[in-house]
Design a protein around this motif. Sequence first.
Motif, short mmCIF file in Angstrom:
data_model
loop_
_atom_site.label_atom_id
_atom_site.label_comp_id
_atom_site.label_asym_id
_atom_site.label_seq_id
_atom_site.Cartn_x
_atom_site.Cartn_y
_atom_site.Cartn_z
N LYS A 100 0.83 -1.20 0.00
CA LYS A 100 0.00 0.00 0.00
C LYS A 100 0.87 1.26 0.00
CE LYS A 100 -2.54 -1.13 3.59
NZ LYS A 100 -3.59 -1.01 4.64
N GLY A 101 2.20 1.07 -0.15
CA GLY A 101 3.09 2.21 -0.28
C GLY A 101 3.84 2.61 0.96
N ASP A 102 3.82 1.81 2.01
CA ASP A 102 4.51 2.14 3.25
C ASP A 102 6.00 1.81 3.11
OD1 ASP A 102 5.61 2.10 5.89
OD2 ASP A 102 3.59 1.88 6.71
N SER A 103 6.83 2.84 2.95
CA SER A 103 8.26 2.63 2.72
C SER A 103 8.96 2.08 3.95
CB SER A 103 8.93 3.93 2.27
OG SER A 103 8.76 4.94 3.25
N GLU A 104 8.49 2.46 5.15
CA GLU A 104 9.11 1.95 6.37
C GLU A 104 8.88 0.45 6.49
OE1 GLU A 104 9.07 2.65 11.23
OE2 GLU A 104 7.92 3.98 9.90
N ALA A 105 7.68 0.00 6.14
CA ALA A 105 7.39 -1.43 6.17
C ALA A 105 8.27 -2.18 5.19
CB ALA A 105 5.91 -1.67 5.85
N PHE A 106 8.47 -1.61 4.00
CA PHE A 106 9.34 -2.27 3.03
C PHE A 106 10.77 -2.33 3.55
CE2 PHE A 106 12.11 -2.62 -0.64
CZ PHE A 106 11.49 -3.63 -1.37
N GLY A 107 11.21 -1.29 4.25
CA GLY A 107 12.54 -1.30 4.83
C GLY A 107 12.72 -2.41 5.85
N MET A 108 11.66 -2.68 6.62
CA MET A 108 11.72 -3.77 7.58
C MET A 108 11.74 -5.13 6.88
SD MET A 108 9.11 -2.16 10.42
CE MET A 108 9.38 -3.42 11.68
N LEU A 109 11.03 -5.23 5.77
CA LEU A 109 11.09 -6.46 4.97
C LEU A 109 12.51 -6.64 4.40
CD1 LEU A 109 7.70 -6.22 3.05
CD2 LEU A 109 8.30 -7.92 4.79
N TYR A 110 13.11 -5.55 3.98
CA TYR A 110 14.49 -5.59 3.47
C TYR A 110 15.43 -6.13 4.56
CZ TYR A 110 19.09 -4.02 1.95
OH TYR A 110 20.42 -3.98 1.62
N ASP A 111 15.30 -5.59 5.77
CA ASP A 111 16.17 -6.04 6.87
C ASP A 111 16.03 -7.53 7.12
OD1 ASP A 111 17.09 -3.46 7.23
OD2 ASP A 111 15.69 -3.01 8.86
N HIS A 112 14.82 -8.04 6.99
CA HIS A 112 14.58 -9.46 7.27
C HIS A 112 15.08 -10.38 6.16
CE1 HIS A 112 12.49 -12.91 9.08
NE2 HIS A 112 12.20 -13.27 7.84
N TYR A 113 14.83 -10.00 4.91
CA TYR A 113 15.10 -10.91 3.79
C TYR A 113 16.44 -10.67 3.09
CZ TYR A 113 10.25 -12.53 4.03
OH TYR A 113 9.06 -13.08 4.44
N GLN A 114 17.07 -9.52 3.30
CA GLN A 114 18.31 -9.22 2.59
C GLN A 114 19.40 -10.26 2.79
OE1 GLN A 114 21.39 -8.19 3.98
NE2 GLN A 114 22.42 -7.74 2.03
N PRO A 115 19.64 -10.73 4.03
CA PRO A 115 20.72 -11.72 4.20
C PRO A 115 20.52 -12.99 3.38
CG PRO A 115 20.10 -10.78 6.32
CD PRO A 115 19.06 -10.34 5.34
N SER A 116 19.30 -13.52 3.34
CA SER A 116 19.07 -14.77 2.61
C SER A 116 19.16 -14.55 1.10
CB SER A 116 17.72 -15.37 2.97
OG SER A 116 16.66 -14.49 2.66
#
Length: 241
Positions: free
Chosen positions: A71-87
Amino acid sequence: MPSYGREVALGLDALRAAILLSEALGGGPGGGPGGGSRGPGGYGDADLAASSEDDAAERTRLIALVELARKGDSEAFGMLYDHYQPSVYRFLFYRTRSGPLAEDLTSETFFRALRSMTGFRWQGKDFGAWLMTIARNLATDHFKAGRTRLEMTTEDMGAHDDATEGPESTVLASMTNEILLEALTQLPDEQRDCLVMRFLQGMSIAETAEVLGRSDGAVKQLQLRGVRNLAKLMPDGIRGS
């Protein structure tokens, strides 16, 4: 001498065990074949939301973050980035054997995901599987475009894990793991990606099938063929190390 973190070492141990099991069963070198209710975003797919996390609270959190991000929440996407970036990075590093290239492709993976978030739809699959599909396609396109050859670097993998150098037995295990990782690069792309996701990433059959666009049964066959072909590439004295 490269060093290996616990998770990577365990994954490689499992892969070697699969090779030995394949040989024991006669499949080794020279052997024979042994729309629901509408969610908050109004997409109508809320009942298909899924996460592969073991912890229920974490599954709920990640699904909620995806809903906010699309829905366009950039902060939420940033948290998804933090979680999935390592894998995502680990998969691309194993795929390319180059840290800088893996970093570039990881950044591009999340850039494309961000650009496509409003188009993401739950289909009973994990959001991480969607990211892994983007990453895999980017790696495939990169090499197909001829921008570079598969890097067979001697880069110190200690930069990618928390392990430290140990006694002689640990050094020997690292040498064996390096040979195994290099042998992986000689497999056909789909077999290599299957083994990386199953053994080094710890992904399930279903998750791997989602990324590869194959059925569960096809992934099992890919895994079997990959293990058998990998066994043929490993030196005789190394397979059981």
